[in-house]
Design a protein around this motif. Structure first.
Motif, mmCIF file in Angstrom:
data_model
loop_
_atom_site.group_PDB
_atom_site.id
_atom_site.type_symbol
_atom_site.label_atom_id
_atom_site.label_comp_id
_atom_site.label_asym_id
_atom_site.label_seq_id
_atom_site.Cartn_x
_atom_site.Cartn_y
_atom_site.Cartn_z
ATOM 1 N N GLY A 167 20.745 31.912 -22.110
ATOM 2 C CA GLY A 167 19.865 32.910 -20.321
ATOM 3 C C GLY A 167 18.465 31.857 -20.576
ATOM 4 N N GLU A 168 18.186 30.764 -20.919
ATOM 5 C CA GLU A 168 17.270 29.484 -20.357
ATOM 6 C C GLU A 168 17.854 29.177 -19.392
ATOM 7 O OE1 GLU A 168 14.517 29.900 -24.250
ATOM 8 O OE2 GLU A 168 15.877 27.969 -23.917
ATOM 9 N N SER A 169 17.450 27.502 -18.963
ATOM 10 C CA SER A 169 18.397 27.256 -18.058
ATOM 11 C C SER A 169 18.050 25.882 -17.802
ATOM 12 C CB SER A 169 17.799 27.555 -16.575
ATOM 13 O OG SER A 169 16.409 27.661 -15.953
ATOM 14 N N TYR A 170 18.375 24.264 -16.797
ATOM 15 C CA TYR A 170 18.746 23.053 -17.014
ATOM 16 C C TYR A 170 18.075 22.948 -15.630
ATOM 17 C CZ TYR A 170 17.933 18.329 -17.804
ATOM 18 O OH TYR A 170 17.564 17.086 -17.040
ATOM 19 N N THR A 171 17.483 22.107 -14.787
ATOM 20 C CA THR A 171 18.020 21.983 -13.858
ATOM 21 C C THR A 171 18.153 19.867 -13.395
ATOM 22 O OG1 THR A 171 15.928 24.152 -12.517
ATOM 23 C CG2 THR A 171 16.646 21.885 -11.199
ATOM 24 N N TRP A 172 18.771 19.428 -13.204
ATOM 25 C CA TRP A 172 19.006 18.273 -12.823
ATOM 26 C C TRP A 172 18.131 17.709 -11.093
ATOM 27 C CZ3 TRP A 172 23.779 20.565 -14.133
ATOM 28 C CH2 TRP A 172 24.126 20.436 -14.841
ATOM 29 N N PRO A 173 17.811 16.653 -11.744
ATOM 30 C CA PRO A 173 16.685 15.631 -10.423
ATOM 31 C C PRO A 173 17.509 16.073 -8.788
ATOM 32 C CG PRO A 173 17.506 14.565 -12.091
ATOM 33 C CD PRO A 173 18.905 15.361 -12.737
ATOM 34 N N ASP A 174 18.645 16.750 -8.458
ATOM 35 C CA ASP A 174 18.967 17.087 -7.343
ATOM 36 C C ASP A 174 19.268 18.550 -6.764
ATOM 37 O OD1 ASP A 174 21.019 18.002 -8.727
ATOM 38 O OD2 ASP A 174 22.918 16.906 -7.386
ATOM 39 N N GLY A 175 18.178 18.857 -8.565
ATOM 40 C CA GLY A 175 18.181 20.247 -7.514
ATOM 41 C C GLY A 175 18.892 21.948 -7.580
ATOM 42 N N LEU A 176 19.835 20.641 -9.256
ATOM 43 C CA LEU A 176 21.454 21.517 -8.982
ATOM 44 C C LEU A 176 20.871 22.530 -10.478
ATOM 45 C CD1 LEU A 176 23.962 23.924 -9.271
ATOM 46 C CD2 LEU A 176 25.283 21.163 -10.660
ATOM 47 N N LYS A 177 20.664 23.828 -10.647
ATOM 48 C CA LYS A 177 19.962 24.266 -11.815
ATOM 49 C C LYS A 177 21.260 25.572 -12.540
ATOM 50 C CE LYS A 177 17.552 28.175 -11.490
ATOM 51 N NZ LYS A 177 16.431 28.739 -11.248
ATOM 52 N N VAL A 178 21.338 24.523 -13.558
ATOM 53 C CA VAL A 178 22.399 25.460 -14.843
ATOM 54 C C VAL A 178 22.281 26.662 -15.642
ATOM 55 C CG1 VAL A 178 22.799 23.730 -15.814
ATOM 56 C CG2 VAL A 178 25.089 25.330 -15.990
ATOM 57 N N SER A 179 22.391 27.513 -16.462
ATOM 58 C CA SER A 179 22.213 28.339 -17.700
ATOM 59 C C SER A 179 23.793 28.801 -17.883
ATOM 60 C CB SER A 179 21.472 29.305 -16.895
ATOM 61 O OG SER A 179 21.707 30.212 -16.345
ATOM 62 N N VAL A 180 23.825 29.029 -19.379
ATOM 63 C CA VAL A 180 25.232 29.714 -20.222
ATOM 64 C C VAL A 180 24.222 31.276 -19.679
ATOM 65 C CG1 VAL A 180 26.171 29.228 -22.118
ATOM 66 C CG2 VAL A 180 25.364 28.206 -21.453
ATOM 67 N N VAL A 181 25.173 32.153 -19.464
ATOM 68 C CA VAL A 181 24.971 33.348 -19.040
ATOM 69 C C VAL A 181 25.342 34.029 -20.687
ATOM 70 C CG1 VAL A 181 25.338 35.890 -18.524
ATOM 71 C CG2 VAL A 181 25.336 33.726 -17.354
ATOM 72 N N GLU A 182 26.348 34.032 -21.158
ATOM 73 C CA GLU A 182 26.854 34.227 -22.296
ATOM 74 C C GLU A 182 28.325 33.494 -22.724
ATOM 75 O OE1 GLU A 182 28.281 38.374 -22.105
ATOM 76 O OE2 GLU A 182 29.756 37.455 -20.601
ATOM 77 N N ALA A 183 28.928 33.812 -24.150
ATOM 78 C CA ALA A 183 29.787 33.456 -24.295
ATOM 79 C C ALA A 183 30.525 34.787 -25.355
ATOM 80 C CB ALA A 183 29.538 32.289 -25.359
ATOM 81 N N LYS A 184 31.789 35.499 -24.611
ATOM 82 C CA LYS A 184 32.327 36.981 -25.030
ATOM 83 C C LYS A 184 33.751 37.276 -25.413
ATOM 84 C CE LYS A 184 32.298 41.483 -23.916
ATOM 85 N NZ LYS A 184 31.353 42.038 -22.739
ATOM 86 N N LYS A 185 34.352 36.910 -26.887
ATOM 87 C CA LYS A 185 34.889 37.442 -26.861
ATOM 88 C C LYS A 185 36.110 38.013 -26.370
ATOM 89 C CE LYS A 185 37.818 38.177 -31.032
ATOM 90 N NZ LYS A 185 37.981 39.303 -32.506
ATOM 91 N N TRP A 186 37.644 37.021 -25.735
ATOM 92 C CA TRP A 186 38.547 37.767 -24.980
ATOM 93 C C TRP A 186 39.336 38.655 -25.491
ATOM 94 C CZ3 TRP A 186 38.264 37.612 -19.818
ATOM 95 C CH2 TRP A 186 39.474 38.084 -20.000
ATOM 96 N N THR A 187 39.030 39.523 -25.347
ATOM 97 C CA THR A 187 40.805 40.379 -25.449
ATOM 98 C C THR A 187 41.747 40.974 -24.913
ATOM 99 O OG1 THR A 187 39.092 42.139 -24.812
ATOM 100 C CG2 THR A 187 38.980 41.435 -27.390
ATOM 101 N N GLN A 188 41.634 40.466 -23.226
ATOM 102 C CA GLN A 188 42.501 41.311 -22.060
ATOM 103 C C GLN A 188 43.799 40.390 -21.888
ATOM 104 O OE1 GLN A 188 40.099 42.213 -19.158
ATOM 105 N NE2 GLN A 188 38.096 42.485 -20.000
#
Length: 216
Positions: A85-106
């Motif tokens: 949920g927190e984020s990191y921004t690279w020098p060129d302005g690209l921001k990334v965050s991990v929203v979730e890691a959810k177990k797959w069942t489908q």
């Protein structure tokens, strides 16, 4: 004699008064405050924080308050120990965050994985925002997932349903959600560290690490 004594006394008094007057003039001059000397420090170095060729060192020194290592959530300059949920921004302005890691069942026949009790299959969701001035190649991004309890590293897999892989380009000013599918042996638990890597000629480029748990 009395007249001379009086004159002498008057002369002494006049000399004393003159001396006192001179002392007052000097005191007034000394008591006047001196004008404060004005000083002007050197101009601060200016760096174009949105330039493509700005170095990581310059960004951290001059641009960190403008967004490096932060998404407005109090994580300025931080690339490790970030939470989902927190984020990191690279020098060129690209921001990334991990929203979730959810177990797959489908599971479907089109998946590259199957429901194996020895593994925890899960999908990582990434939120990406291009705050720069030019498009960003998402193919340059990759994800590594490690167990955060007693070791282990997840293997890459793929689930066909609602897949949004890190491919193509992200235009300036656009936000998108992408997915990365993994499988981790159950003996390593569900607490994980997700590292988002990025190919670059800048050897000092940071790879943010996000801590969380597989849910669901």
């Amino acid at each position: 004699m009395r007249v001379r004594a009086t004159a002498a006394t008057a002369a002494l008094l006049l000399a004393a008064l003159t001396a006192c007057g001179g002392g007052n003039d000097g005191g007034d001059s000394a008591s006047k405050p001196k004008a404060a000397a004005s000083s002007k420090g050197p101009a601060e170095a200016k760096v174009d924080c949105m330039a493509d060729d700005v170095s990581q060192a310059d960004w951290m020194e001059y641009c960190s308050d403008e967004g490096a290592g932060t998404g407005g959530d109090g994580t300025e300059g931080q690339s490790t120990g970030l939470k989902f949920g927190e984020s990191y921004t690279w020098p060129d302005g690209l921001k990334v965050s991990v929203v979730e890691a959810k177990k797959w069942t489908q599971f479907t026949n089109e998946d590259y994985a199957e429901d194996d009790p020895a593994y925890t299959e899960f999908r990582v969701k990434l939120k990406l925002t291009n705050g720069g001035e030019s498009a960003v190649k998402l193919d340059d991004l990759s994800v590594i997932v490690e167990g955060a309890t007693n070791g282990g590293e997840a293997s890459t897999t793929g689930f066909a349903t609602d897949s949004q892989p890190l491919e193509g380009r992200l235009a300036a000013g656009v936000t998108a959600t992408k997915t990365d599918d993994n499988a981790l042996e159950t003996k390593y638990g569900t607490k994980i560290v997700v590292t988002v890597q990025r190919s670059s000629e800048d050897l000092g480029l940071e790879f943010p690490e996000f801590e969380g748990a597989i849910t669901g």
